[in-house]
Design a protein around this motif. Structure first.
Motif, PDB file in Angstrom:
ATOM      1  N   PHE A  32       0.604  -0.953  -0.071  1.00  6.43           N
ATOM      2  CA  PHE A  32      -0.351  -0.067   0.016  1.00  6.43           C
ATOM      3  C   PHE A  32       0.682   1.218   0.686  1.00  6.43           C
ATOM      4  CE2 PHE A  32      -2.900  -3.416   2.325  1.00  6.43           C
ATOM      5  CZ  PHE A  32      -3.856  -2.834   1.461  1.00  6.43           C
ATOM      6  N   HIS A  34      -8.963 -14.692  15.037  1.00  3.56           N
ATOM      7  CA  HIS A  34      -7.633 -14.814  16.400  1.00  3.56           C
ATOM      8  C   HIS A  34      -7.672 -16.170  17.558  1.00  3.56           C
ATOM      9  CE1 HIS A  34      -6.456 -10.818  15.125  1.00  3.56           C
ATOM     10  NE2 HIS A  34      -7.274 -10.087  14.160  1.00  3.56           N
ATOM     11  N   SER A  94      -6.969 -10.056   5.802  1.00  5.99           N
ATOM     12  CA  SER A  94      -7.686  -9.460   6.051  1.00  5.99           C
ATOM     13  C   SER A  94      -7.430  -9.582   4.292  1.00  5.99           C
ATOM     14  CB  SER A  94      -8.506  -8.222   6.356  1.00  5.99           C
ATOM     15  OG  SER A  94      -9.029  -8.715   7.409  1.00  5.99           O
ATOM     16  N   PRO A 137      -0.915 -12.140  13.953  1.00  6.21           N
ATOM     17  CA  PRO A 137      -1.654 -11.066  14.954  1.00  6.21           C
ATOM     18  C   PRO A 137      -2.182 -10.517  13.972  1.00  6.21           C
ATOM     19  CG  PRO A 137       1.205 -11.618  13.758  1.00  6.21           C
ATOM     20  CD  PRO A 137       0.421 -12.470  13.713  1.00  6.21           C
ATOM     21  N   SER A 138      -2.792  -9.202  14.738  1.00  8.43           N
ATOM     22  CA  SER A 138      -3.264  -8.052  13.564  1.00  8.43           C
ATOM     23  C   SER A 138      -2.104  -7.404  12.933  1.00  8.43           C
ATOM     24  CB  SER A 138      -4.086  -7.225  15.138  1.00  8.43           C
ATOM     25  OG  SER A 138      -4.355  -5.894  14.421  1.00  8.43           O
ATOM     26  N   GLY A 139      -2.775  -7.014  11.754  1.00 15.57           N
ATOM     27  CA  GLY A 139      -2.230  -6.386  11.152  1.00 15.57           C
ATOM     28  C   GLY A 139      -0.885  -7.085  10.068  1.00 15.57           C
ATOM     29  N   SER A 140      -1.592  -8.053  10.177  1.00 15.62           N
ATOM     30  CA  SER A 140      -0.431  -9.410   9.510  1.00 15.62           C
ATOM     31  C   SER A 140      -0.571  -9.559   8.027  1.00 15.62           C
ATOM     32  CB  SER A 140      -0.284 -10.321  10.432  1.00 15.62           C
ATOM     33  OG  SER A 140      -1.528 -11.048   9.906  1.00 15.62           O
ATOM     34  N   GLY A 141      -1.792  -8.949   8.198  1.00 14.09           N
ATOM     35  CA  GLY A 141      -2.214  -8.431   6.188  1.00 14.09           C
ATOM     36  C   GLY A 141      -3.372  -9.991   6.009  1.00 14.09           C
TER      37      GLY A 141
HETATM   38  N1  LIG Z   1      -5.726   0.902   2.064  1.00 13.94           N
HETATM   39  C1  LIG Z   1      -5.139   0.050   2.798  1.00 13.94           C
HETATM   40  N2  LIG Z   1      -4.493   1.380   2.707  1.00 13.94           N
HETATM   41  C2  LIG Z   1      -2.924   1.635   3.871  1.00 13.94           C
HETATM   42  N3  LIG Z   1      -2.284  -0.061   4.618  1.00 13.94           N
HETATM   43  C3  LIG Z   1      -3.367  -0.665   4.554  1.00 13.94           C
HETATM   44  C4  LIG Z   1      -4.597  -0.321   3.593  1.00 13.94           C
HETATM   45  N4  LIG Z   1      -5.423  -2.072   4.269  1.00 13.94           N
HETATM   46  C5  LIG Z   1      -4.912  -2.328   4.851  1.00 13.94           C
HETATM   47  N5  LIG Z   1      -4.110  -2.102   5.057  1.00 13.94           N
HETATM   48  C6  LIG Z   1      -2.021  -2.066   6.177  1.00 13.94           C
HETATM   49  O1  LIG Z   1      -2.315  -3.569   6.080  1.00 13.94           O
HETATM   50  C7  LIG Z   1      -2.088  -4.163   6.877  1.00 13.94           C
HETATM   51  C8  LIG Z   1      -2.633  -5.670   6.942  1.00 13.94           C
HETATM   52  O2  LIG Z   1      -4.351  -4.982   7.286  1.00 13.94           O
HETATM   53  P1  LIG Z   1      -5.055  -6.486   7.590  1.00 13.94           P
HETATM   54  O3  LIG Z   1      -6.610  -5.703   7.152  1.00 13.94           O
HETATM   55  O4  LIG Z   1      -4.832  -7.063   6.472  1.00 13.94           O
HETATM   56  O5  LIG Z   1      -4.330  -6.820   9.120  1.00 13.94           O
HETATM   57  P2  LIG Z   1      -4.788  -8.222   9.318  1.00 13.94           P
HETATM   58  O6  LIG Z   1      -4.541  -9.453   9.616  1.00 13.94           O
HETATM   59  O7  LIG Z   1      -6.244  -8.549   9.123  1.00 13.94           O
HETATM   60  O8  LIG Z   1      -5.823  -7.285  11.308  1.00 13.94           O
HETATM   61  P3  LIG Z   1      -6.818  -8.010  12.150  1.00 13.94           P
HETATM   62  O9  LIG Z   1      -6.031  -9.034  12.658  1.00 13.94           O
HETATM   63  O10 LIG Z   1      -7.032  -7.071  12.774  1.00 13.94           O
HETATM   64  O11 LIG Z   1      -7.686  -7.528  11.171  1.00 13.94           O
HETATM   65  C9  LIG Z   1      -2.165  -3.379   8.454  1.00 13.94           C
HETATM   66  O12 LIG Z   1      -0.431  -2.800   8.353  1.00 13.94           O
HETATM   67  C10 LIG Z   1      -2.945  -2.451   7.193  1.00 13.94           C
HETATM   68  O13 LIG Z   1      -2.287  -0.478   7.875  1.00 13.94           O
END
Ligand SMILES: Nc1ncnc2c1ncn2[C@@H]1O[C@H](COP(=O)(O)OP(=O)(O)OP(=O)(O)O)[C@@H](O)[C@H]1O
Ligand SMILES: [Mg+2]
Lengths: 401, 226
Positions: free
Chosen positions: B16, B206, B50, B44-48
Motif C-alpha cells: 500500500f 484470532h 484481511s 497477529p493483528s495487521g499481519s495481512g
Molecule cells: N488500504 C490500505 N492502505 C494502507 N494500508 C493498509 C490498507 N489496508 C490495510 N493496510 C495495512 O495492511 C496491514 C494489514 O492489514 P489487514 O487488515 O490485512 O490485517 P489483518 O491481519 O486482517 O489484521 P486484523 O487481525 O486486525 O484484522 C495493516 O498494517 C494495515 O495498516
C-alpha cells in the motif's frame, strides 16, 4: 432489469418520508412549470385577443401603384412626385380571387369590403364618418358588431345604416330615424338607422358606420371590385404564413396583423423568454433535489452496495438501480405535479373569454406532457452522478468497517 | 504445486502506498488450497489476513505475483469477468453480516442467484429456503435483518455465501462479533457444510478454538505463510 427494479423500489420504499418529500418537491417543481406555461401562454392569448380580437388577421389590398414618373432628361431638373392620396386602389378583379381566398385552409371568415369616407347629415348637424360596406350577414365577421349592439338589429338592408352610439348622439338621431349619407364622391343616399353599436373604442363609436356592400357600391361609385378583403383565421399565429400564401397565389398585397403590432410580438416574446427562465429554474431545482437525495442515499448505503458488488453485482447493475430510482421519482413526481396543475388550472376560464382584471390562465397551454417528459429526463440525468458514485464503491473499503 | 489445487498463489505481493510511505503487507506469499479444504488463517493483528482474503476474493488487485483459481488466471482477468467469477465460485462471510437491511432473510440469501439471472426465480427461492433450513432459520424466512440476532444474521450471511454453490468460501473473522455460544454454533455449521457439500473454507480468526475445529492452520507472519 426486473431485479434492479425490485431493489430500486425497495430502496425508495425503505424511507417513505424521504421519498414522499422528494416526490412532493418534484411535483411542486412540475406544478410551477405547468403553472408558468399556462400563465405565460394565457397572457399571450389574452393580450393578443385584446389587441387582435376586433381586427382582421390578414388584410388583402390592391398593390399600391406608384404614379408613373416622367422625368425630363434635362440635367439639373428636380422632380418631386407626390403619391396620390385620394386615389382609391380598388381590387378591380377581387371577386375572382374571393373563392380561392375563402377556400384556403385555416380560413375562418372572409369579409369583402368597400371602405370610404363621407358625411352623415341630419338636419343642421353634420358628422364625418368612416364608412364600411360589408356583405349583409358578415357585419360581425371581423369585429363583433352584433355582439356590441345596444339597439336595433345587425341585419343590414340596402336602406339601413348601423352607426356608433356616440356618432348617433352627436347627430341627435335615434334608432329608426332617417339620415342622409354623403360620400366623398358626392353621392347622397337616405338611410334608416338600423342599429347602434358601442365597441368601447371611442374612434369607432364616434366615427364608424356600416352599410351593405351594394349601398357602398352606389355611394362610392364602385360598380365592381372591392377596397379590401378582411380575413379571420382559425389560428391567428398562422397569419404571417397565410398572408404570404395569399400574396403568392393572387399577386395581391396581403398584410398580416403582426406587421402593425411588432411591439406586441416583441413583448410577448420577452415574456415567453422570462417564463422559460423560470421554468428552467424549476427544472434545475428538481434535478438538484433528486441528485442530492440520491447521492445521500448512496453514502448511507455504501456498505451494502459494497457487499452487493462482492456478491457479484456488476457496476452496471448498481448504476441501473440508482437510475431507475431517479426515473421513478421523475415520472411519478412529474405525473403528480402535472395532474395537480391540471386540477388547479382547469377551473380558470379561457383567457380569450375573460374580462379585464381576471387571471389570464390557459390550461390548454400547460405543457403537461412536456413537463412530465422533461422532469423524467431531468431526474434520470440527476441520478447519473449518484449512480456512478455508487458503482465505484470499493467493496474492500466498506466491508472492513 | 499440484495441478488439481483449487487455489494456487505464487509470490503474492501487496504494497500500500509508495516510496517512504509504502506499507509492504504481503511479501511474496505462496499458498495452495485443495478442493474441499477447511483451513484457518491465523496471525497477529495487521499481519495481512484481511488483505490476503480480499485478494483471494478478487476484491483487490495484488501488486505482484500469480493467482489462479480453478485453473483461471485471475490476475489478468477484466473487472467484469472477475465480478462474474466471484458470483459463481466464491462466497463471502464477513465479521459484520452486511445483510441488505431492507430485504428479508430469504431475499438476502438468494441475492447472488438473483443478481446473476436478473430476477428471483422459483428455483432460487426453493434453494434459499433449503439453505435457511440448513442453517436452522426456517422460521425466520420473512424476518428482516434488523429483526434477527447477531448469530442469526451471521447464519443468514453463511446461507447467502453458499447460494450459488461456490467452490470456496472466504470467511474473515466470521465469529468475531459473536458470543461464545453463537460462535460455536456458526463454526459447527461451517464444519458440517464443509463435510457434507465439500465446499472449501478459508477462515481468518484470532480464536484458537475456532482454528482447532479446522483441518489445518495457516499462519501468517510478516507478510508470508510460515
Ligand atoms: N488500504 C490500505 N492502505 C494502507 N494500508 C493498509 C490498507 N489496508 C490495510 N493496510 C495495512 O495492511 C496491514 C494489514 O492489514 P489487514 O487488515 O490485512 O490485517 P489483518 O491481519 O486482517 O489484521 P486484523 O487481525 O486486525 O484484522 C495493516 O498494517 C494495515 O495498516
Ligand atoms: Mg482483518
Amino acid at each position: 432489469m426486473i431485479y434492479a427494479l425490485k431493489i430500486a423500489f425497495r430502496y425508495l420504499g425503505a424511507n417513505k418520508t424521504q421519498t414522499g418529500l422528494l416526490l412532493t418537491g418534484v411535483a411542486l417543481g412540475v406544478f410551477v412549470f405547468v403553472f408558468m406555461s399556462a400563465l405565460i401562454g394565457g397572457l399571450a392569448v389574452y393580450l393578443i385577443e385584446r389587441t387582435v380580437g376586433d381586427i382582421p388577421h390578414v388584410t388583402v389590398e390592391a398593390p399600391s401603384r406608384d404614379p408613373q414618373v416622367l422625368v425630363s432628361d434635362v440635367p439639373g431638373t428636380l422632380g418631386v412626385v407626390q403619391k396620390g392620396t385620394s386615389q382609391r386602389n380598388a381590387l378591380r378583379n377581387a371577386d375572382a380571387f374571393l373563392p380561392l381566398i375563402a377556400s384556403l385552409p385555416g380560413t375562418e371568415a372572409v369579409s369583402p369590403e368597400i371602405v370610404g369616407n363621407g358625411f352623415l347629415i341630419r338636419g343642421q348637424s353634420t358628422a364625418p364618418v368612416g364608412l364600411t360596406g360589408v356583405e349583409p350577414g358578415k357585419l360581425s365577421a371581423i369585429a363583433d358588431i352584433a355582439g356590441n349592439l345596444v339597439a336595433g338589429t345587425p341585419d343590414l338592408t340596402n336602406s339601413t345604416i348601423i352607426v356608433g352610439r356616440t356618432l348617433a348622439e352627436d347627430l341627435g338621431v335615434s334608432l329608426g330615424q332617417v339620415v342622409t349619407m354623403r360620400s366623398d364622391r358626392g353621392v347622397e343616399r337616405s338611410l334608416v338607422i338600423g342599429g347602434l353599436f358601442e365597441l368601447g373604442v371611442e374612434s369607432l363609436d364616434a366615427r364608424a358606420a356600416f352599410v351593405s356592400l351594394s349601398t357602398a357600391r352606389v355611394l362610392f361609385e364602385l360598380p365592381q371590385g372591392l377596397s379590401r378583403i378582411e380575413i379571420k383565421l382559425t389560428d391567428l399565429n398562422q397569419a404571417d404564413a397565410h398572408a404570404a400564401r395569399i400574396a403568392a397565389e393572387t399577386g395581391l398585397k396581403a398584410t398580416s396583423w403582426t406587421q402593425g403590432n411588432a411591439q406586441l410580438i416583441d413583448g410577448l416574446n420577452a415574456q415567453a423568454r422570462s417564463g422559460n427562465l423560470i421554468k428552467g429554474f424549476a427544472l434545475l431545482t428538481i434535478v438538484i433535489g433528486v441528485a442530492s437525495a440520491l447521492l445521500l442515499s448512496t453514502y448511507r448505503r455504501g456498505p451494502e452496495i459494497g457487499i452487493m458488488r462482492a456478491m457479484g453485482a456488476s457496476q452496471g447493475f448498481v448504476v441501473l438501480v440508482f437510475i431507475l430510482q431517479g426515473a421513478f421519482i421523475g415520472l411519478i413526481g412529474g405525473v403528480a405535479g402535472a395532474g395537480l396543475g391540471y386540477l388547479a388550472l382547469s377551473p380558470f376560464p379561457r383567457p380569450d373569454t375573460i374580462s379585464p382584471g381576471s387571471f389570464p390562465i390557459d390550461v390548454r397551454q400547460g405543457a403537461f406532457g412536456l413537463a412530465i417528459l422533461l422532469t423524467a429526463c431531468g431526474a434520470i440525468l440527476a441520478s447519473i452522478l449518484p449512480a456512478r458514485s455508487a458503482s465505484r464503491v470499493d467493496p474492500v473499503s466498506v466491508i472492513g468497517q | 504445486m499440484s495441478g488439481d489445487a483449487l487455489i494456487t498463489v505464487d509470490g503474492l505481493v501487496k504494497t500500500f502506498g509508495e516510496g517512504d510511505a509504502a506499507t509492504h503487507v504481503l511479501k511474496g506469499l505462496d499458498l495452495e488450497i485443495p478442493p474441499g479444504d477447511m483451513a484457518a488463517l491465523l496471525g497477529p493483528s495487521g499481519s495481512g489476513k484481511s488483505t490476503l482474503l480480499s485478494i483471494l476474493g478478487t476484491l483487490m488487485q495484488p501488486s505482484g505475483g500469480h493467482y489462479t483459481m480453478l485453473g483461471r488466471d485471475l490476475i489478468s482477468a477484466s473487472a467484469g469477468e472477475l465480478t462474474d467469477f466471484r458470483n459463481h465460485h466464491i462466497g463471502f462471510v464477513f465479521q459484520f453480516h452486511h445483510l441488505l437491511p431492507d430485504f428479508n432473510a430469504l431475499e438476502n440469501v438468494i441475492f447472488p442467484a438473483a443478481v446473476a439471472s436478473g430476477r428471483e426465480t422459483r428455483t432460487a427461492r426453493d434453494r434459499g429456503r433449503e439453505l435457511l433450513r440448513r442453517v436452522g432459520l426456517e422460521d425466520r424466512i420473512e424476518y428482516r435483518a434488523s429483526e434477527l440476532s447477531g448469530g442469526q444474521k451471521q447464519r443468514v450471511a453463511i446461507a447467502r455465501a453458499l447460494m450459488n454453490q461456490p467452490e470456496l468460501v472466504l470467511a474473515d473473522e466470521p465469529t468475531g462479533n459473536l458470543d461464545r455460544e453463537s460462535a460455536d454454533r456458526v463454526m459447527e455449521l461451517l464444519v458440517e457444510i464443509n463435510k457434507e457439500e465439500g465446499t472449501a473454507f478459508l477462515i481468518s480468526t484470532h480464536d484458537e478454538r475456532i482454528a482447532d475445529n479446522c483441518r489445518r492452520q495457516i499462519r501468517m507472519v510478516d507478510g508470508q505463510v510460515v
